[in-house]
Design a protein around this motif. Structure first.
Motif, PDB file in Angstrom:
ATOM      1  N   ASP A 265       0.827  -1.214   0.000  1.00 10.79           N
ATOM      2  CA  ASP A 265       0.000   0.000   0.000  1.00 10.79           C
ATOM      3  C   ASP A 265       0.862   1.265   0.000  1.00 10.79           C
ATOM      4  O   ASP A 265       1.896   1.342   0.654  1.00 10.79           O
TER       5      ASP A 265
ATOM      6  N   LYS B 251       0.220  -4.139   4.705  1.00  8.85           N
ATOM      7  CA  LYS B 251      -1.006  -3.918   3.942  1.00  8.85           C
ATOM      8  C   LYS B 251      -0.697  -3.759   2.456  1.00  8.85           C
ATOM      9  O   LYS B 251       0.236  -3.058   2.074  1.00  8.85           O
TER      10      LYS B 251
ATOM     11  N   SER C 108      -2.489  -3.136  -1.537  1.00  5.67           N
ATOM     12  CA  SER C 108      -3.682  -2.676  -2.256  1.00  5.67           C
ATOM     13  C   SER C 108      -3.303  -2.464  -3.722  1.00  5.67           C
ATOM     14  O   SER C 108      -2.176  -2.732  -4.115  1.00  5.67           O
TER      15      SER C 108
ATOM     16  N   ARG D 256     -12.444   7.150  -8.565  1.00  3.92           N
ATOM     17  CA  ARG D 256     -13.597   7.088  -7.676  1.00  3.92           C
ATOM     18  C   ARG D 256     -13.382   5.990  -6.639  1.00  3.92           C
ATOM     19  O   ARG D 256     -12.547   5.108  -6.816  1.00  3.92           O
ATOM     20  N   TYR D 257     -14.144   6.068  -5.546  1.00  2.00           N
ATOM     21  CA  TYR D 257     -14.098   5.031  -4.525  1.00  2.00           C
ATOM     22  C   TYR D 257     -15.072   3.933  -4.947  1.00  2.00           C
ATOM     23  O   TYR D 257     -15.946   4.142  -5.763  1.00  2.00           O
ATOM     24  N   ALA D 258     -14.896   2.767  -4.358  1.00  2.00           N
ATOM     25  CA  ALA D 258     -15.769   1.643  -4.698  1.00  2.00           C
ATOM     26  C   ALA D 258     -17.086   1.779  -3.963  1.00  2.00           C
ATOM     27  O   ALA D 258     -17.128   1.695  -2.736  1.00  2.00           O
ATOM     28  N   SER D 259     -18.166   1.975  -4.707  1.00  2.00           N
ATOM     29  CA  SER D 259     -19.460   2.154  -4.046  1.00  2.00           C
ATOM     30  C   SER D 259     -19.996   0.805  -3.602  1.00  2.00           C
ATOM     31  O   SER D 259     -19.703  -0.230  -4.213  1.00  2.00           O
ATOM     32  N   LEU D 260     -20.806   0.818  -2.550  1.00  2.00           N
ATOM     33  CA  LEU D 260     -21.358  -0.437  -2.026  1.00  2.00           C
ATOM     34  C   LEU D 260     -22.214  -1.166  -3.051  1.00  2.00           C
ATOM     35  O   LEU D 260     -22.071  -2.381  -3.229  1.00  2.00           O
TER      36      LEU D 260
ATOM     37  N   ILE E  62     -19.871  -2.831  -5.326  1.00  2.00           N
ATOM     38  CA  ILE E  62     -19.152  -3.926  -4.691  1.00  2.00           C
ATOM     39  C   ILE E  62     -20.032  -5.168  -4.678  1.00  2.00           C
ATOM     40  O   ILE E  62     -19.566  -6.287  -4.940  1.00  2.00           O
TER      41      ILE E  62
ATOM     42  N   GLN F  13     -17.071  11.485  -5.960  1.00  2.00           N
ATOM     43  CA  GLN F  13     -15.855  10.693  -5.898  1.00  2.00           C
ATOM     44  C   GLN F  13     -15.894   9.705  -4.740  1.00  2.00           C
ATOM     45  O   GLN F  13     -15.589   8.525  -4.896  1.00  2.00           O
ATOM     46  N   VAL F  14     -16.297  10.203  -3.558  1.00  2.00           N
ATOM     47  CA  VAL F  14     -16.202   9.372  -2.366  1.00  2.00           C
ATOM     48  C   VAL F  14     -17.289   8.307  -2.292  1.00  2.00           C
ATOM     49  O   VAL F  14     -17.095   7.256  -1.701  1.00  2.00           O
TER      50      VAL F  14
ATOM     51  N   SER G 153     -19.940   3.538   0.473  1.00  2.00           N
ATOM     52  CA  SER G 153     -18.735   3.049  -0.183  1.00  2.00           C
ATOM     53  C   SER G 153     -17.807   2.457   0.859  1.00  2.00           C
ATOM     54  O   SER G 153     -17.982   2.647   2.061  1.00  2.00           O
ATOM     55  N   LEU G 154     -16.823   1.703   0.369  1.00  2.00           N
ATOM     56  CA  LEU G 154     -15.896   0.991   1.246  1.00  2.00           C
ATOM     57  C   LEU G 154     -14.484   1.381   0.832  1.00  2.00           C
ATOM     58  O   LEU G 154     -14.138   1.316  -0.343  1.00  2.00           O
TER      59      LEU G 154
ATOM     60  N   GLN H 249     -10.784   1.198  -0.184  1.00  2.00           N
ATOM     61  CA  GLN H 249     -10.053   0.093  -0.793  1.00  2.00           C
ATOM     62  C   GLN H 249      -8.568   0.090  -0.434  1.00  2.00           C
ATOM     63  O   GLN H 249      -7.874  -0.883  -0.686  1.00  2.00           O
ATOM     64  N   ASP H 250      -8.065   1.194   0.089  1.00  2.00           N
ATOM     65  CA  ASP H 250      -6.661   1.212   0.502  1.00  2.00           C
ATOM     66  C   ASP H 250      -6.471   2.253   1.604  1.00  2.00           C
ATOM     67  O   ASP H 250      -7.409   2.943   1.981  1.00  2.00           O
ATOM     68  N   GLU H 251      -5.256   2.322   2.128  1.00  2.00           N
ATOM     69  CA  GLU H 251      -4.984   3.191   3.273  1.00  2.00           C
ATOM     70  C   GLU H 251      -5.244   4.655   2.949  1.00  2.00           C
ATOM     71  O   GLU H 251      -5.693   5.420   3.801  1.00  2.00           O
ATOM     72  N   THR H 252      -4.943   5.044   1.727  1.00  2.00           N
ATOM     73  CA  THR H 252      -5.136   6.444   1.358  1.00  2.00           C
ATOM     74  C   THR H 252      -6.623   6.803   1.393  1.00  2.00           C
ATOM     75  O   THR H 252      -7.004   7.852   1.900  1.00  2.00           O
ATOM     76  N   GLN H 253      -7.446   5.902   0.862  1.00  2.00           N
ATOM     77  CA  GLN H 253      -8.891   6.163   0.879  1.00  2.00           C
ATOM     78  C   GLN H 253      -9.408   6.150   2.315  1.00  2.00           C
ATOM     79  O   GLN H 253     -10.278   6.939   2.680  1.00  2.00           O
TER      80      GLN H 253
ATOM     81  N   ARG I  98      -8.625   9.427   3.813  1.00  2.00           N
ATOM     82  CA  ARG I  98      -9.458  10.473   3.207  1.00  2.00           C
ATOM     83  C   ARG I  98     -10.890  10.419   3.745  1.00  2.00           C
ATOM     84  O   ARG I  98     -11.511  11.444   4.020  1.00  2.00           O
ATOM     85  N   MET I  99     -11.400   9.204   3.937  1.00  2.00           N
ATOM     86  CA  MET I  99     -12.762   9.080   4.488  1.00  2.00           C
ATOM     87  C   MET I  99     -12.790   9.578   5.925  1.00  2.00           C
ATOM     88  O   MET I  99     -13.746  10.240   6.333  1.00  2.00           O
TER      89      MET I  99
END
Lengths: 266, 554
Positions: free
Chosen positions: A20, A39, A41, A198-202, A205, B326-327, B372-373, B375-379, B382-383
């Protein structure tokens, strides 16, 4: 590569599972590599590549037939594919390699070519410009060489004209920005400023679980992944030692001579 | 005479006027009362005091604007001003000890001279407890006492100087496979001594418990200079009264915490963070129970922040919407409120299974719109910034009145709506935003009232209204921030007169000369309170309500 019907675009996005980005890298005790019990990713540049593929589909809509994510790595690398699927890829391919195997960029490029032969044809391959663990920055270029097709690396902007079968890429180079037009099929490597993933939306997923994921082995693809390079040693850079203050120029010259930086006796 | 005129004594009458504190907590825009004289038993700072400090402390550790000190008063502003810029003192002497012995020598002198002392850590407190109220107090800033003394890898017990920054301790611990049991937005600046002295709560209290649960012992320099060496680091020790618990949350009014022995939990290799968007607070209430039940022991944080908090952090309108896209990973995101859920555990697959099952159930139901979930330490970072950045964003958006209250979670929306209505109807536009967020896992609601400027009119609109509202719900007017200077006078909204009486007895026993952090936590004793009982308190209040110095208790 067989010429593809120009009306539809098929995109391949190779992704890599690495340490990561936020983790502090440490050299392992045997000095053969870095500590990997940390970790992991998706390589951030590959995230950008996946995002770009998804954005292309949003812009070109039906002109994009599908986005395939592919990864080469041990069983855990599957998590990276799940992320790619959750970001919007349609299906995934996992070329599973043994846990401790070292897969060099040339082996990766050969495996990707084989996947493209088996599952293709693909018009566009987008991948990160380099992986943040080895910083090799070679895979995309080697793949283009093996395929004998066009490449546009360090992309900070990508536009595809499906009808004309070309892609316009703005490349980040030392002197500034360079604009090139390449004929498809082409390899594009993603640079940092191409987009913000973008982030992974639920919901995505959950949908991703039902998307097809095919497992292959290097043997199935007829590729020998034996490394051609031998890692002799990996060390951290020497620790910085404190400097010294000198009182005058004469003392400076004396010390430089003593350190062997200037010729002559101290 | 007075007693017969009123019956029964209404509890919400502000009984104890705190003239001393009011004098120094005047900020721009308010009509400041005339400066109150120092409490009779506290001395004025003199050059002889500075000379004495210089006799055993290196000059670099003594910053005094009073001769023979040579620091400009302006250079002491950082020590004299709180994080919000709301509470400003005028101390002329800041001492920065490196060792417990130095602190002891300082206290011995201050005790003999009856000088007021303000222990100061990272100065990130939110109730004015870490800065002086006048010009004669000596600030003892613990920032240079920052050594990690010991770490026992098998028990997880960490022993550290009080001046260690929370984040620094966390970085050290993670390299050893442990973590600090508390985490808060101020982690880059706050110090463990201050955390202990304020019984800081934070984001992980729902998982690891409060500092009362994790502090195994303290090293404290008593007001007279004697050192209480309680750093045995024992999990179990039932030999007499558990004194260290009195210092936890005492906000520097009983002694100077110089060392902490802390139990630290193991670092969880598997951490997940999910962000959920729900249509309204009613949906949140429906979901919180399910979250706790389904996640069980792996839940490590659950935080609520509403649409006002999202807007202040990410921007109003288009800017905020861009971050949302984005988030949440979607083109369009429905409006609503937010929950952040974190899990920490030792086996990744086990946690993911539990979390996935929960998220599927929630998404299928009517209460969760999307999410959202990371996916890595950076996200992940940020969350967390979405929630941890709220206080700072409010501070940048305007002048903030903060309320940190414990009320049952069923009442959170009522409290926010009531306050918003009051602000809309009566603040004449002075109140720009009422931002709501909090540790929904332990019932602690934060309300940041953002205004164009600090103004007495706004303060009067909000206080004691807010405290009466909280009292009516049976809550606490200060869940984790403490009383400091801001809320000392309102203590009776959450504690009974008997509890206050017992607190005063403890204060008198530990700090007989009243030099520790004067004007903080406990309100100044009103005339007549020594007589005890409600009658005495009322008479004292009425007598003290006029101008003039209050005669503080011995």
């Amino acid at each position: 590569m067989r010429p593809t019907p120009r009306s539809l675009l098929r995109i391949l996005v190779p992704v890599k599972r690495c340490v990561d980005y936020a983790v502090k890298i440490r050299v392992n005790a045997q000095q053969t590599g870095v500590e990997t019990n940390v970790k992991h990713s998706m390589n951030p540049f590959d995230e950008i590549a996946v995002e770009e593929a998804v954005r292309l589909r949003e812009r070109l809509k039906d002109a994009v037939k599908g986005i395939t994510a592919v990864t080469i790595g041990p069983s855990k690398a599957q998590e990276t594919l799940r992320t790619a699927l959750a970001m919007g890829a349609d299906d995934a391919v996992h070329v599973e390699t043994p846990e401790a195997a070292i897969v060099e960029p040339l082996a990766v490029a050969k495996l990707l070519r084989a996947v493209m032969d088996k599952k293709g044809p693909y018009d566009l391959v987008i991948l990160g410009k380099q992986a943040i663990d080895d910083d090799a920055g070679q895979t995309g270029q080697m793949l283009a060489g093996l395929l004998g097709c066009a490449q546009a690396t360090f992309a900070s902007k990508l536009d595809v004209d499906v009808g004309a079968g070309t892609a316009d890429v703005t490349r980040e180079i030392d002197g500034g920005l360079e604009q090139v037009r390449v004929k498809l099929p082409a390899i594009v490597t993603a640079d940092l400023r191409l987009n913000e993933p973008r982030y992974a939306s639920l919901p995505n997923i959950m949908k991703a679980k039902k998307k097809p994921l095919e497992k292959l082995k290097p043997e199935d693809l007829g590729v020998d992944i034996t490394p051609r390079l031998q890692m002799l040693k990996v060390t951290e850079p020497p620790k910085r030692v404190g400097g010294q203050k000198v009182d005058n120029v004469d003392e400076l010259i004396a010390k430089l001579k003593k350190a062997g930086v200037l010729p002559g006796a101290a | 005479m007075v007693r017969s005129a009123l019956s029964p004594l209404p509890r919400h009458v502000p009984l104890l006027r705190h003239g001393f504190a009011n004098a120094a907590t005047s900020f721009p825009g308010s009509t400041a009362p005339p400066s109150a004289p120092p409490q009779p038993q506290l001395a004025s700072l003199t050059p002889a005091d500075i000379e004495h400090f210089l006799s055993f402390l290196p000059a670099s550790q003594v910053q005094a604007s009073l001769a023979p000190g040579s620091t400009a008063q302006a250079d002491l502003d950082g020590y004299n001003t709180d994080w919000m810029g709301k509470y400003v003192g005028r101390s002329r002497c800041v001492l920065r000890p490196r060792t417990t012995d130095q602190v002891s020598s300082i206290m011995r002198h201050c005790y003999a001279r009856r000088l007021g002392v303000v222990p100061q850590g990272g100065n990130t407190g939110l109730v004015g407890g870490g800065v002086p109220t006048g010009s004669d107090e000596v600030i003892i800033n613990l920032g240079l006492m920052n050594q990690i003394r010991a770490f026992n890898a098998s028990s997880g017990v960490l022993t550290a100087d009080a001046g260690c920054v929370l984040q620094t301790l966390n970085t050290f611990l993670t390299s050893k496979g442990h973590v600090m049991p508390l985490d808060l937005g101020a982690k880059g600046s706050c110090q463990i001594g201050g955390n202990v002295s304020t019984n800081a709560g934070g984001l992980r209290m729902v998982r690891y418990g409060s500092l009362h649960a994790n502090v195994l012992g303290l090293e404290v320099v008593m007001p007279d200079g004697r050192v209480l060496r309680g750093l045995r680091g024992l999990r179990k020790d039932n030999t007499g009264y558990h004194l260290h618990h009195l210092f936890v949350g005492a906000e520097g009014t009983l002694g100077v915490v110089t060392g902490v022995s802390l139990l630290t939990p193991p670092l969880s290799p598997a951490v997940n963070l999910a962000l959920l968007r729900l249509p309204d607070y009613a949906a949140v209430l429906s979901v919180v129970g399910t979250v706790r039940a389904k996640l069980g022991e792996i839940l490590s944080a659950v935080e609520y922040f509403d649409e006002t908090a999202w807007a202040v952090v990410n921007g109003d309108g288009a800017a905020g919407a861009e971050v949302e896209r984005q988030v949440f990973g979607a083109d369009t995101v429905p409006p609503g409120v937010n929950l952040l859920i974190e899990t920490s555990g030792s086996v990744r697959e086990h946690d993911e299974e539990k979390l996935t099952a929960l998220l599927e159930e929630l998404l299928d139901g009517p209460h969760v719109l999307t999410g959202s979930l990371a996916q890595d330490e950076t996200q992940l970072g940020r969350m967390w910034d979405l929630r941890e950045g709220i206080a700072e964003a409010c501070g940048k958006a305007g002048k903030v009145y903060k309320y940190d209250v414990s009320v049952p979670i069923q009442e959170w929306q009522n409290v926010l709506s009531t306050l918003r209505q009051r602000a809309a109807e009566r603040s004449e536009g002075l109140i720009e935003r009422v931002v709501g967020f909090g540790h929904i896992g332990d019932g602690n609601l934060h309300i940041n009232v953002v205004c164009g400027r600090y103004d007495k009119a706004i303060e009067q609109l909000l206080e004691p209204f807010m405290f009466e509202l909280v009292e009516s719900k049976g809550g606490s007017i200060s869940a984790e921030h403490g009383l400091g200077v801001q809320k000392a006078k309102y203590i009776l909204y959450s504690k009974s007169p008997l509890e206050l009486e017992l607190m005063r007895k403890v204060k008198a026993a530990f700090d007989p000369r009243g030099i520790m952090n004067p004007g903080k936590v406990l309100p100044a004793v009103a005339v007549g309170e020594e007589r005890g009982g409600l009658e005495g308190v009322l008479q004292g209040a009425l007598a003290g309500a006029g101008a003039g110095a209050l005669e503080a208790g011995k």
